[in-house]
Enzyme design. Sequence first.
Site, PDB file in Angstrom:
ATOM      1  N   LYS A 168       5.963  -9.721   5.941  1.00  0.00           N
ATOM      2  CA  LYS A 168       6.417 -10.164   4.613  1.00  0.00           C
ATOM      3  C   LYS A 168       7.268 -11.418   4.737  1.00  0.00           C
ATOM      4  O   LYS A 168       7.098 -12.386   3.994  1.00  0.00           O
ATOM      5  CB  LYS A 168       7.223  -9.047   3.920  1.00  0.00           C
ATOM      6  CG  LYS A 168       6.383  -7.840   3.616  1.00  0.00           C
ATOM      7  CD  LYS A 168       7.147  -6.774   2.904  1.00  0.00           C
ATOM      8  CE  LYS A 168       6.503  -5.424   3.099  1.00  0.00           C
ATOM      9  NZ  LYS A 168       5.043  -5.361   2.979  1.00  0.00           N
ATOM     10  N   LYS A 196      -1.972  -7.623   3.922  1.00  0.00           N
ATOM     11  CA  LYS A 196      -2.102  -8.150   2.560  1.00  0.00           C
ATOM     12  C   LYS A 196      -1.016  -9.192   2.246  1.00  0.00           C
ATOM     13  O   LYS A 196      -1.183 -10.002   1.331  1.00  0.00           O
ATOM     14  CB  LYS A 196      -2.110  -7.032   1.508  1.00  0.00           C
ATOM     15  CG  LYS A 196      -0.846  -6.226   1.427  1.00  0.00           C
ATOM     16  CD  LYS A 196       0.065  -6.646   0.336  1.00  0.00           C
ATOM     17  CE  LYS A 196       1.422  -6.022   0.442  1.00  0.00           C
ATOM     18  NZ  LYS A 196       1.953  -5.499   1.667  1.00  0.00           N
ATOM     19  N   GLY A 227       0.829  -1.205   0.000  1.00  0.00           N
ATOM     20  CA  GLY A 227       0.000   0.000   0.000  1.00  0.00           C
ATOM     21  C   GLY A 227       0.861   1.252   0.000  1.00  0.00           C
ATOM     22  O   GLY A 227       0.566   2.240  -0.685  1.00  0.00           O
ATOM     23  N   ASN A 228       1.972   1.212   0.769  1.00  0.00           N
ATOM     24  CA  ASN A 228       2.881   2.370   0.772  1.00  0.00           C
ATOM     25  C   ASN A 228       3.546   2.520  -0.582  1.00  0.00           C
ATOM     26  O   ASN A 228       3.719   3.621  -1.093  1.00  0.00           O
ATOM     27  CB  ASN A 228       3.937   2.216   1.865  1.00  0.00           C
ATOM     28  CG  ASN A 228       3.348   2.476   3.245  1.00  0.00           C
ATOM     29  OD1 ASN A 228       2.701   3.485   3.461  1.00  0.00           O
ATOM     30  ND2 ASN A 228       3.551   1.551   4.164  1.00  0.00           N
ATOM     31  N   LYS A 274      -1.579  -3.030  13.050  1.00  0.00           N
ATOM     32  CA  LYS A 274      -1.469  -2.716  11.623  1.00  0.00           C
ATOM     33  C   LYS A 274      -1.475  -1.209  11.382  1.00  0.00           C
ATOM     34  O   LYS A 274      -2.471  -0.530  11.634  1.00  0.00           O
ATOM     35  CB  LYS A 274      -2.664  -3.358  10.901  1.00  0.00           C
ATOM     36  CG  LYS A 274      -2.682  -3.127   9.423  1.00  0.00           C
ATOM     37  CD  LYS A 274      -1.741  -4.055   8.726  1.00  0.00           C
ATOM     38  CE  LYS A 274      -1.435  -3.620   7.328  1.00  0.00           C
ATOM     39  NZ  LYS A 274      -0.149  -4.065   6.853  1.00  0.00           N
TER      40      LYS A 274
HETATM   41  N1  LIG Z   1      14.785  -5.688   8.070  1.00  0.00           N
HETATM   42  C1  LIG Z   1      14.258  -4.851   7.182  1.00  0.00           C
HETATM   43  N2  LIG Z   1      14.718  -4.839   5.898  1.00  0.00           N
HETATM   44  C2  LIG Z   1      14.191  -3.996   4.997  1.00  0.00           C
HETATM   45  N3  LIG Z   1      13.175  -3.123   5.263  1.00  0.00           N
HETATM   46  C3  LIG Z   1      12.670  -3.100   6.519  1.00  0.00           C
HETATM   47  C4  LIG Z   1      13.186  -3.954   7.525  1.00  0.00           C
HETATM   48  N4  LIG Z   1      12.497  -3.718   8.678  1.00  0.00           N
HETATM   49  C5  LIG Z   1      11.595  -2.753   8.398  1.00  0.00           C
HETATM   50  N5  LIG Z   1      11.684  -2.364   7.100  1.00  0.00           N
HETATM   51  C6  LIG Z   1      10.796  -1.340   6.522  1.00  0.00           C
HETATM   52  O1  LIG Z   1       9.669  -2.042   6.002  1.00  0.00           O
HETATM   53  C7  LIG Z   1       9.172  -1.286   4.894  1.00  0.00           C
HETATM   54  C8  LIG Z   1       8.210  -2.162   4.105  1.00  0.00           C
HETATM   55  O2  LIG Z   1       7.031  -2.303   4.861  1.00  0.00           O
HETATM   56  P1  LIG Z   1       5.703  -1.470   4.514  1.00  0.00           P
HETATM   57  O3  LIG Z   1       6.016  -0.044   4.186  1.00  0.00           O
HETATM   58  O4  LIG Z   1       4.718  -1.772   5.573  1.00  0.00           O
HETATM   59  O5  LIG Z   1       5.326  -2.223   3.204  1.00  0.00           O
HETATM   60  P2  LIG Z   1       4.214  -2.108   2.115  1.00  0.00           P
HETATM   61  O6  LIG Z   1       5.009  -1.825   0.872  1.00  0.00           O
HETATM   62  O7  LIG Z   1       3.614  -3.479   2.136  1.00  0.00           O
HETATM   63  O8  LIG Z   1       3.248  -1.018   2.492  1.00  0.00           O
HETATM   64  C9  LIG Z   1      10.421  -0.867   4.178  1.00  0.00           C
HETATM   65  O9  LIG Z   1      10.204   0.214   3.314  1.00  0.00           O
HETATM   66  C10 LIG Z   1      11.355  -0.513   5.353  1.00  0.00           C
HETATM   67  O10 LIG Z   1      11.205   0.849   5.697  1.00  0.00           O
HETATM   68  N1  LIG Z   2      -3.559  -4.198   4.124  1.00  0.00           N
HETATM   69  C1  LIG Z   2      -2.206  -4.048   4.061  1.00  0.00           C
HETATM   70  O1  LIG Z   2      -1.437  -4.951   4.364  1.00  0.00           O
HETATM   71  O2  LIG Z   2      -1.763  -2.813   3.637  1.00  0.00           O
HETATM   72  P1  LIG Z   2      -0.260  -2.291   3.464  1.00  0.00           P
HETATM   73  O3  LIG Z   2       0.387  -3.101   2.395  1.00  0.00           O
HETATM   74  O4  LIG Z   2      -0.435  -0.877   3.047  1.00  0.00           O
HETATM   75  O5  LIG Z   2       0.444  -2.414   4.774  1.00  0.00           O
END
Ligand SMILES: Nc1ncnc2c1ncn2[C@@H]1O[C@H](COP(=O)(O)OP(=O)(O)O)[C@@H](O)[C@H]1O
Ligand SMILES: NC(=O)OP(=O)(O)O
Length: 320
Positions: free
Chosen positions: A282, A220, A14-15, A135
């Site tokens: 993840k 997700k 989502g980000n 979350k």
């Molecule tokens: N060990 C790690 N290795 C890489 N990224 C990490 C780690 N721990 C936390 N992160 C953070 O997790 C982020 C990805 O999670 P998030 O932004 O929630 O993902 P999404 O793309 O699903 O929204 C990365 O951009 C980074 O800032």
């Molecule tokens: N629902 C969900 O996991 O959203 P993000 O990928 O934005 O964390």
Amino acid sequence: MVNKNSRIVIALGGNALQADPKDTTAKAQIQTAKDTAKPIVDLIQDGHEVIIAHGNGPQVGQIVATYETATAANKDLPIMPFPECGAMSQGYIGYHLQQAIREEMVQRELKKEVGTVVTQVVVDEKDPGFQNPTKPVGSFFNEEEAKNLEKEMGFVMKEDSGRGYRRVVASPEPVDVVEAPMVRTLVDNGHVVITVGGGGVPVLDRGNGVLEGVPAVIDKDFASEKVAEILDADMLIILTAVEKVAINFGTPEEKELSEITIGEAKKYMEEGHFAPGSMLPKVKAALKFVESKPGRKTLITSLEKAKDAIEGKTGTTIVN
Ligand SMILES: Nc1ncnc2c1ncn2[C@@H]1O[C@H](COP(=O)(O)OP(=O)(O)O)[C@@H](O)[C@H]1O
Ligand SMILES: NC(=O)OP(=O)(O)O
């Protein structure tokens, strides 16, 4: 890297779909969807069956916040419940993605259809996730803003991977994907399907066909893993904001990982290298998928590097 004619579930963060957190306009999000469509259509062009899942953390948080602001200003406006906001986020993100993927396929003369299935995901009422919100949703705030939101709105705010404070909500684990049989039929017939957007709308199964939406956001990554298992996919690709998973993330000792085994991933997880609510789900989803059947693998990388990673040049692969 990717075996010929594979069935691949791609999970989009989502980000990552709001590439610039300061520019959340529809125009910017459509442009990100268009950039995202390219590596996805590369896979389709190469003969793979592709199922797309996506997050909605920032988007559902923004929809909820918009309604909260509106209802605070006008008491006659009804509160819009969380499940409905989740369904709205699936609808608009799916619309952006299907428009972008269709455009890319038409330009490459690929004769395929793409569509979004608004998906419900069954959760367990007794899931401990309901007691402990984890979350992150919505926009990022500084510490002072976060404290004000906790006081004024009653939100639970937590720091998110060094990027600022975000509201956190309950995140139960997916038990079953209600529309999976229909998704399977569409995929078996050669269509490109967008499903479990935002992890799917979380619902409780009350029996006799009655499903009841609950206020939560399913991760997700877990929902994508569930879909990948149900559809017997060969590969799960998780596209996020970082090129590789790292240990000692955000410290001078940071070390990026290329290929890791289940054992290594578990060891790093136990040592606390992956942040809860961001990288931890993840890696957990990757492990669950790889462990579910021999030969399955998971790739974690960024949208920008997806093409290179699929060719085996970068990204983090978790193998059995
Ligand atoms: N060990 C790690 N290795 C890489 N990224 C990490 C780690 N721990 C936390 N992160 C953070 O997790 C982020 C990805 O999670 P998030 O932004 O929630 O993902 P999404 O793309 O699903 O929204 C990365 O951009 C980074 O800032
Ligand atoms: N629902 C969900 O996991 O959203 P993000 O990928 O934005 O964390």
